[in-house]
Write a protein that holds these residues in place. Structure first.
Motif, PDB file in Angstrom:
ATOM      1  N   THR A  74       0.844  -1.001   0.380  1.00  0.00           N
ATOM      2  CA  THR A  74       0.434   0.136  -0.280  1.00  0.00           C
ATOM      3  C   THR A  74       1.027   1.157  -0.426  1.00  0.00           C
ATOM      4  N   ARG A  75       0.762   1.889  -1.234  1.00  0.00           N
ATOM      5  CA  ARG A  75       1.792   3.564  -1.137  1.00  0.00           C
ATOM      6  C   ARG A  75       0.881   4.766  -1.060  1.00  0.00           C
ATOM      7  N   PHE A  76       1.546   4.880  -0.142  1.00  0.00           N
ATOM      8  CA  PHE A  76       1.253   6.665   0.452  1.00  0.00           C
ATOM      9  C   PHE A  76       1.919   7.571  -0.179  1.00  0.00           C
ATOM     10  N   ALA A 106      -1.733  -7.583  -6.046  1.00  0.00           N
ATOM     11  CA  ALA A 106      -2.214  -7.028  -5.616  1.00  0.00           C
ATOM     12  C   ALA A 106      -1.406  -5.132  -5.716  1.00  0.00           C
ATOM     13  N   LYS A 107      -2.145  -4.144  -5.543  1.00  0.00           N
ATOM     14  CA  LYS A 107      -1.411  -3.238  -4.719  1.00  0.00           C
ATOM     15  C   LYS A 107      -2.650  -1.969  -4.229  1.00  0.00           C
ATOM     16  N   GLY A 108      -2.240  -0.924  -3.493  1.00  0.00           N
ATOM     17  CA  GLY A 108      -3.224  -0.273  -3.199  1.00  0.00           C
ATOM     18  C   GLY A 108      -2.453   0.883  -2.868  1.00  0.00           C
ATOM     19  N   GLY A 186      12.744 -10.346  11.088  1.00  0.00           N
ATOM     20  CA  GLY A 186      13.244 -10.051   9.659  1.00  0.00           C
ATOM     21  C   GLY A 186      12.297  -9.667   8.308  1.00  0.00           C
ATOM     22  N   ARG A 187      11.041  -9.319   8.529  1.00  0.00           N
ATOM     23  CA  ARG A 187      10.222  -8.622   7.468  1.00  0.00           C
ATOM     24  C   ARG A 187      10.712  -7.548   6.461  1.00  0.00           C
ATOM     25  N   ARG A 188      11.118  -6.659   8.254  1.00  0.00           N
ATOM     26  CA  ARG A 188      11.651  -5.362   7.857  1.00  0.00           C
ATOM     27  C   ARG A 188      12.509  -5.396   6.927  1.00  0.00           C
ATOM     28  N   GLY A 221      14.874   4.665   2.377  1.00  0.00           N
ATOM     29  CA  GLY A 221      14.369   5.015   2.833  1.00  0.00           C
ATOM     30  C   GLY A 221      14.165   2.998   3.142  1.00  0.00           C
ATOM     31  N   ASN A 222      13.020   2.050   3.552  1.00  0.00           N
ATOM     32  CA  ASN A 222      13.317   0.600   4.241  1.00  0.00           C
ATOM     33  C   ASN A 222      13.898  -0.303   3.046  1.00  0.00           C
ATOM     34  N   VAL A 223      13.582   0.214   1.669  1.00  0.00           N
ATOM     35  CA  VAL A 223      14.545  -1.056   1.333  1.00  0.00           C
ATOM     36  C   VAL A 223      15.931  -0.316   0.543  1.00  0.00           C
ATOM     37  N   GLY A 224      16.063   1.025   0.814  1.00  0.00           N
ATOM     38  CA  GLY A 224      17.273   1.691   0.539  1.00  0.00           C
ATOM     39  C   GLY A 224      18.345   1.647   1.599  1.00  0.00           C
ATOM     40  N   SER A 225      17.910   1.574   2.316  1.00  0.00           N
ATOM     41  CA  SER A 225      19.173   2.298   3.575  1.00  0.00           C
ATOM     42  C   SER A 225      19.496   0.329   4.212  1.00  0.00           C
ATOM     43  N   ASP A 243      17.470  10.355  -1.498  1.00  0.00           N
ATOM     44  CA  ASP A 243      16.576  10.444  -0.911  1.00  0.00           C
ATOM     45  C   ASP A 243      15.953  11.665  -1.693  1.00  0.00           C
ATOM     46  N   HIS A 244      14.406  12.053  -1.467  1.00  0.00           N
ATOM     47  CA  HIS A 244      13.602  12.598  -2.018  1.00  0.00           C
ATOM     48  C   HIS A 244      14.523  13.958  -0.865  1.00  0.00           C
ATOM     49  N   THR A 245      15.162  14.131  -0.361  1.00  0.00           N
ATOM     50  CA  THR A 245      15.827  15.359   0.804  1.00  0.00           C
ATOM     51  C   THR A 245      17.334  16.077  -0.084  1.00  0.00           C
ATOM     52  N   ALA A 295      14.086   3.298  -4.738  1.00  0.00           N
ATOM     53  CA  ALA A 295      13.475   4.674  -4.813  1.00  0.00           C
ATOM     54  C   ALA A 295      11.612   4.502  -5.483  1.00  0.00           C
ATOM     55  N   THR A 296      12.037   5.213  -6.356  1.00  0.00           N
ATOM     56  CA  THR A 296      10.685   4.963  -7.066  1.00  0.00           C
ATOM     57  C   THR A 296      10.675   4.599  -8.759  1.00  0.00           C
ATOM     58  N   GLU A 297       9.770   4.841  -9.226  1.00  0.00           N
ATOM     59  CA  GLU A 297       9.408   4.176 -11.533  1.00  0.00           C
ATOM     60  C   GLU A 297      10.359   5.324 -11.797  1.00  0.00           C
ATOM     61  N   CYS A 344      15.024  -8.586  -7.474  1.00  0.00           N
ATOM     62  CA  CYS A 344      16.075  -8.016  -7.212  1.00  0.00           C
ATOM     63  C   CYS A 344      15.201  -7.887  -5.526  1.00  0.00           C
ATOM     64  N   ASN A 345      14.224  -6.952  -6.097  1.00  0.00           N
ATOM     65  CA  ASN A 345      13.482  -6.698  -4.802  1.00  0.00           C
ATOM     66  C   ASN A 345      11.838  -7.447  -4.601  1.00  0.00           C
ATOM     67  N   ALA A 346      12.594  -9.392  -4.644  1.00  0.00           N
ATOM     68  CA  ALA A 346      10.852 -10.523  -4.209  1.00  0.00           C
ATOM     69  C   ALA A 346      11.197 -10.020  -2.720  1.00  0.00           C
ATOM     70  N   GLY A 347      12.873  -9.962  -2.063  1.00  0.00           N
ATOM     71  CA  GLY A 347      12.773 -10.962  -0.584  1.00  0.00           C
ATOM     72  C   GLY A 347      11.305 -10.145  -0.397  1.00  0.00           C
ATOM     73  N   GLY A 348      11.118  -9.088  -0.190  1.00  0.00           N
ATOM     74  CA  GLY A 348       9.646  -8.594   1.086  1.00  0.00           C
ATOM     75  C   GLY A 348       8.243  -9.508   0.935  1.00  0.00           C
ATOM     76  N   VAL A 349       7.802  -9.803  -0.155  1.00  0.00           N
ATOM     77  CA  VAL A 349       7.619 -10.581  -0.437  1.00  0.00           C
ATOM     78  C   VAL A 349       7.290 -11.929  -0.640  1.00  0.00           C
TER      79      VAL A 349
END
Ligand code: NAD
Length: 419
Positions: A74-76, A106-108, A186-188, A221-225, A243-245, A295-297, A344-349
């Motif tokens: 879920t993305r804010f 899915a995604k939200g 280990g999820r984080r 963020g979570n992934v990059g750090s 990052d964005h700043t 970060a982003t697409e 590459c980022n499949a570890g999360g799911v």
């Protein structure tokens, strides 16, 4: 005609057409594979702290239900729209199939800048979004997780809201929860550690020593750090982060532990060390052994791809590389080793799946067990992608997506078309 528009969905569609051509999927089967089964749009009104009412648009897209429930983050973020969410759902499907998980994608998300909300407003919005989604989700229908702009706390609010309506605690409705609320060890760290693990496998393939290699990470963020930390633990020198700043580059190497502490204290990288500030787009094109967009697409377009000076492109983010850039990278296959996002980022799911399984069974594993099972799954998927790419002389992205798409297609064909 379709409601799925915008550059991110166009990208998912273009990638799918490449795979469908390669797999020689019949034209009349393609729409059934590509277009989402369901999409829900909700208006989420909340009370602001100043007493006014604000309404935010939220979405949830469930791509296919062929292999089991759907699963996705879920993305804010201000960029969120139905096309972006749908593209992310489609990519989740190929990713889950590639790694052998019994899920559709899915995604939200909510179109909001979460940094512009107070904690109280963020809680209100999170709870209202989940409340609006209750008719459409469930532990055996669609299971949410975090993505950009959401975290363990948001997942705890989602889980609590859903549970209040059920009259019992339903931990298995979301993954990426705090360990104290039914989350898994280990999820984080899972996504970032997976990036580190797969980068090491890529180094082995190209004969690159990890100790002393250099890396640049976009997104902290979570992934990059965690990816930066994981690469540093393998002896790599992290020479750039952004990052964005803020964006920092120092060929002598950056102190990742200090950067992580700074980001935790201040919420972002801004203000860490102005003397090493750097241009964020230029950062991607600096010489390094490993580049991790996290970060982003669509940050690596054709122009950036032509100028990449990394040996390994480890895609921590979803969709960081455009189809035009893929054409360039195809020409540079011997120079740049791509670990495509859905691998590459499949570890999360994968660890989200472990969390769901543990919650359903109420039987919990320790961190060592979670990590060893994760690395086993990633190792297998990596080997399959390498073997397919070599067998057919295709790019790693084509190989990875083809394995995923083919599994979904096979399952659809075997089940048949109802009625
Ligand atoms: P996050 O919100 O924790 O962090 C996002 C980071 O990206 C932040 O540091 C933010 O400042 C930075 N950022 C945003 N826009 C940027 C820009 N234009 N330039 C540089 N930095 C920018 O999100 P996350 O969970 O780390 O997700 C990052 C990416 O990884 C997303 O593409 C997400 O879909 C993907 N992903 C996340 C997970 C997960 O488990 N969290 C799993 C798989 C894939």
């Amino acid at each position: 005609m379709t409601i799925y528009t915008g550059p991110v969905f166009d990208m998912a569609r273009a990638q799918f057409q490449v795979i469908a051509d390669y797999l020689e999927i019949a034209q009349d089967e393609r729409d059934r594979l590509l277009y989402p089964k369901r999409a829900v749009a909700v208006s989420c009104p909340i009370h602001r702290d100043d007493g006014t009412t604000a309404v935010f648009q939220g979405y949830r897209v469930q791509h296919h239900l062929t292999l089991g429930p759907t699963k996705g983050g879920t993305r804010f973020a201000p960029s969120v729209d139905i096309g972006e969410v749908a593209a992310l759902a489609v990519w989740m499907s190929w990713k889950c199939a590639l790694t052998g998980l019994p899920y559709g994608g899915a995604k939200g998300g909510i179109t909001v800048d979460p940094h512009a909300l107070s904690r109280h407003e963020l809680e209100n919005l999170s709870r209202r979004y989940m409340q609006e989604m209750i008719p459409f989700v469930g532990p055996h229908t669609d299971v949410m997780a975090p993505d950009m702009g959401t975290n363990e706390q948001v997942m705890a609010w989602f889980m609590d809201t859903y549970s209040m309506y059920q009259g019992r605690t339903v931990t298995e409705i979301v993954t990426g929860k705090p360990v104290s609320n039914g989350g898994t060890e280990g999820r984080r760290e899972a996504t970032g550690r997976g990036v580190g693990f797969l980068t090491e496998r890529a180094c082995e393939r190209i004969g690159l020593e990890t100790a002393g290699a250099t890396a640049i990470v976009q997104g902290f963020g979570n992934v990059g750090s965690v990816a930066a930390q994981s690469l540093a633990e393998r002896g790599m020198k992290i020479v750039g982060v952004s990052d964005h700043t803020a964006c920092y580059y120092d060929p002598r190497g950056l102190d990742i532990a200090a950067l992580t502490r700074h980001a935790a204290t201040h919420g972002a990288l801004r203000g860490f060390a102005n003397e090493i500030a750097f241009d964020p787009r230029e950062l991607l094109m600096q010489p390094c052994d490993v580049l991790v967009p996290a970060a982003t697409e669509r940050v690596i377009d054709a122009a950036v791809a032509a100028k990449l000076r990394c040996r390994i492109l480890a895609e921590g983010a979803n969709g960081p590389t455009t189809p035009d850039a893929d054409l360039v990278l195809d020409q540079r296959r011997g120079e740049v080793f791509v670990i495509p996002d859905i691998l590459c980022n499949a570890g999360g799911v994968v660890v989200s799946y472990f969390e769901w399984v543990q919650d359903l069974q109420q039987f919990f594993w320790d961190e060592a067990e979670v990590m060893s099972k994760l690395y086993h799954v990633l190792q297998k998927a990596f080997a399959q992608v390498m073997a397919r790419a070599e067998r057919d002389g295709v790019s790693h992205r084509t190989a990875a997506m083809a394995i995923g798409v083919q599994k979904v297609q096979d399952a659809k064909q075997t089940r048949g078309l109802f009625p």
